[in-house]
Design a protein around this motif. Structure first.
Motif, PDB file in Angstrom:
ATOM      1  N   MET A  52    -102.062 -56.948 -98.199  1.00  0.00           N
ATOM      2  CA  MET A  52    -101.541 -57.678 -99.355  1.00  0.00           C
ATOM      3  C   MET A  52    -100.030 -57.751 -99.325  1.00  0.00           C
ATOM      4  O   MET A  52     -99.443 -58.812 -99.495  1.00  0.00           O
ATOM      5  N   GLU A  55     -98.608 -60.005 -96.493  1.00  0.00           N
ATOM      6  CA  GLU A  55     -98.865 -61.422 -96.737  1.00  0.00           C
ATOM      7  C   GLU A  55     -97.941 -61.978 -97.809  1.00  0.00           C
ATOM      8  O   GLU A  55     -97.455 -63.100 -97.715  1.00  0.00           O
ATOM      9  N   LYS A  56     -97.674 -61.201 -98.842  1.00  0.00           N
ATOM     10  CA  LYS A  56     -96.801 -61.680 -99.909  1.00  0.00           C
ATOM     11  C   LYS A  56     -95.378 -61.852 -99.398  1.00  0.00           C
ATOM     12  O   LYS A  56     -94.683 -62.784 -99.765  1.00  0.00           O
ATOM     13  N   ARG A 122    -102.773 -53.486-105.882  1.00  0.00           N
ATOM     14  CA  ARG A 122    -103.098 -54.734-106.546  1.00  0.00           C
ATOM     15  C   ARG A 122    -103.631 -54.471-107.948  1.00  0.00           C
ATOM     16  O   ARG A 122    -103.984 -53.355-108.305  1.00  0.00           O
ATOM     17  N   ARG A 126    -108.488 -58.235-111.151  1.00  0.00           N
ATOM     18  CA  ARG A 126    -107.820 -59.458-110.725  1.00  0.00           C
ATOM     19  C   ARG A 126    -108.377 -60.665-111.477  1.00  0.00           C
ATOM     20  O   ARG A 126    -109.584 -60.854-111.563  1.00  0.00           O
ATOM     21  N   GLU A 128    -107.521 -65.020-112.231  1.00  0.00           N
ATOM     22  CA  GLU A 128    -106.773 -66.161-111.724  1.00  0.00           C
ATOM     23  C   GLU A 128    -105.875 -66.723-112.815  1.00  0.00           C
ATOM     24  O   GLU A 128    -106.323 -66.983-113.930  1.00  0.00           O
ATOM     25  N   GLU A 368     -97.700 -70.775-106.513  1.00  0.00           N
ATOM     26  CA  GLU A 368     -98.603 -69.656-106.263  1.00  0.00           C
ATOM     27  C   GLU A 368     -99.278 -69.235-107.566  1.00  0.00           C
ATOM     28  O   GLU A 368     -98.730 -69.405-108.661  1.00  0.00           O
ATOM     29  N   ASP A 369    -100.461 -68.667-107.453  1.00  0.00           N
ATOM     30  CA  ASP A 369    -101.129 -68.087-108.611  1.00  0.00           C
ATOM     31  C   ASP A 369    -100.255 -66.965-109.176  1.00  0.00           C
ATOM     32  O   ASP A 369     -99.640 -66.204-108.429  1.00  0.00           O
ATOM     33  N   THR A 371    -101.017 -64.234-110.573  1.00  0.00           N
ATOM     34  CA  THR A 371    -101.487 -62.907-110.192  1.00  0.00           C
ATOM     35  C   THR A 371    -100.865 -62.462-108.876  1.00  0.00           C
ATOM     36  O   THR A 371    -100.595 -61.276-108.673  1.00  0.00           O
ATOM     37  N   GLU A 372    -100.618 -63.414-107.977  1.00  0.00           N
ATOM     38  CA  GLU A 372     -99.975 -63.084-106.706  1.00  0.00           C
ATOM     39  C   GLU A 372     -98.596 -62.480-106.951  1.00  0.00           C
ATOM     40  O   GLU A 372     -98.193 -61.509-106.312  1.00  0.00           O
ATOM     41  N   GLU A 375     -98.812 -58.964-108.476  1.00  0.00           N
ATOM     42  CA  GLU A 375     -99.173 -57.954-107.487  1.00  0.00           C
ATOM     43  C   GLU A 375     -97.957 -57.480-106.708  1.00  0.00           C
ATOM     44  O   GLU A 375     -97.822 -56.294-106.396  1.00  0.00           O
TER      45      GLU A 375
END
Length: 396
Positions: A52, A55-56, A122, A126, A128, A368-369, A371-372, A375
């Motif tokens: 995670m 990737e972020k 995270r 979760r 969206e 981006e969402d 939530t991303e 996190e």
């Protein structure tokens, strides 16, 4: 190498490894460090293997490192002093920056009794929270209300002189005929929370409206001035006309424009009202006073109450929102989340007042969402979040 030097060196190497920036020599140094002990290997595997987080970092691109680096140097100095006193204190009050693995690694590595990062970084539950979209409500001069969505092309209204149509998602006003109207007829476009929209006025001026904003403007400009009324935030690319000065009226100030590009932020719930000049020249006059300033490109006027000042700024920070990015520099968490809340159409509640003053520097992709983003903030361990029915609760 003493404890402080090792902490600084290891945190830098691991974070650069996550970002894929290590040289061959640095890779060799890090490999040797990993082989020193099982604890080192466990720390390395957790950090580099944290899917995670890596990737972020790649998703949000390069982040401003100057301020986080200065923060780390200060922490390094504090640690050296602690070692000399045979005492290592718990490091608190970190979070000089967000979205930066360098600070995350350093923070956890020097905490007593914490050799590795927790397995999970995270949100517990979760959900969206998709980004905003292109939509608005247009009220015409005759009272007709039109819902605007990103349709490719359509005619909205056609009068004796003005045609209003939507072309590739942009509302465009075009004046037809040779006889000018004697009186202006006003339209109002309202962009709700969680949305954005753009339009082209009858004089060719382009306007990008941010979330929770309203613009009142004439279908056709009449007389010697071109005047519009703004609540919220908008970016203007004004069509030059030496004979007709362009003016933006907000609740607290009047901005006089002379063919230019600039951003105006005038939300009622913001402490400051700002005008940021990208190109050309503008003058700002405070309503009900004699206070006024003139801006050159790269300058920003800041209005607090009836007091106006100007300063040099990086205009990219204040205009990136219309290019698909949100940029923050030394911004309080409360201010940052208030801005994000408009775009993602959520409400934010703080469990503790002290959390509001944590400051961050970084950049995120606007679409981006949400939530991303939350996190990544959580990965710094400076704040945690619970999301319930579009209410974001900020926890310590």
């Amino acid at each position: 190498m003493n404890r402080a030097d090792e902490v600084f060196r290891v945190s830098e190497m691991i974070s650069r490894c996550i970002l894929g920036e290590l040289t061959d020599a640095e890779k060799l140094w890090l490999e040797k460090w990993v082989e020193v002990s099982p604890e080192n290997k466990e720390l390395f595997d957790r950090l580099v293997g944290e899917k995670m987080l890596s990737e972020k970092v790649r998703a949000y691109g390069r982040i401003n490192r100057k301020e986080p680096l200065e923060e780390l140097l200060n922490r390094k100095k504090q640690l050296e002093q602690s070692v000399r006193r045979r005492r290592v204190t718990r490091v608190v009050g970190y979070a000089a920056a967000i979205l930066l693995p360098l600070a995350v690694v350093f923070y956890f590595y020097i905490r007593p009794g914490r050799g590795v990062l927790p397995a999970e970084l995270r949100l517990e539950d979760r959900v969206e929270l998709p980004a905003g979209e292109s939509k608005a409500i247009l009220q015409l001069a005759d009272g007709k209300v039109v819902e605007l969505t990103p349709e490719s092309s359509r005619h909205i209204a056609r009068g004796d002189r003005v045609t209003i149509k939507q072309d590739s998602g942009i509302i465009k006003y075009k004046v037809d005929g040779s006889t000018m109207r004697q009186k202006e007829q006003f339209n109002t476009i309202t962009v709700p929370r969680g949305a954005e929209f753009s339009l082209e006025l009858s004089d060719g001026t382009r306007v990008w409206l941010n979330a929770e904003s309203r613009l009142r403007f004439p279908e056709e400009f009449v007389g010697k001035h071109r005047k519009v009324y703004l609540e919220g935030e908008a970016y203007f690319d004004v069509s030059r006309d030496p004979e007709k000065r362009f003016e933006v009226q907000t609740e607290s100030a009047e901005i006089r424009v002379y063919g230019t590009e600039f951003n105006v932020l005038a939300y009622k719930d913001e402490r400051e009202i700002t005008t940021t000049l990208v190109k050309g020249s503008v003058g700002i006059k405070v309503q009900g006073t004699k206070e006024r300033v003139r801006l050159e490109p790269g300058e920003q006027a800041c209005l607090v109450g009836n007091k106006i000042t100007k300063r040099e700024v990086d205009t990219e920070i204040y205009t990136a929102w219309m290019k698909g990015r949100l940029v923050f520099k030394s911004v309080r968490l409360e201010d940052m989340l208030r801005r994000l809340a408009r775009w993602y159409n959520v409400d934010v509640v703080f469990s503790e007042e002290s959390l509001k003053d944590v400051t961050f520097t970084g950049e995120v992709k606007k679409y981006e969402d949400f939530t991303e983003i939350l996190e990544v903030i959580e990965s710094t361990r400076t704040a945690h979040f619970q999301v319930k029915d579009r209410i974001v609760i900020v926890l310590k």
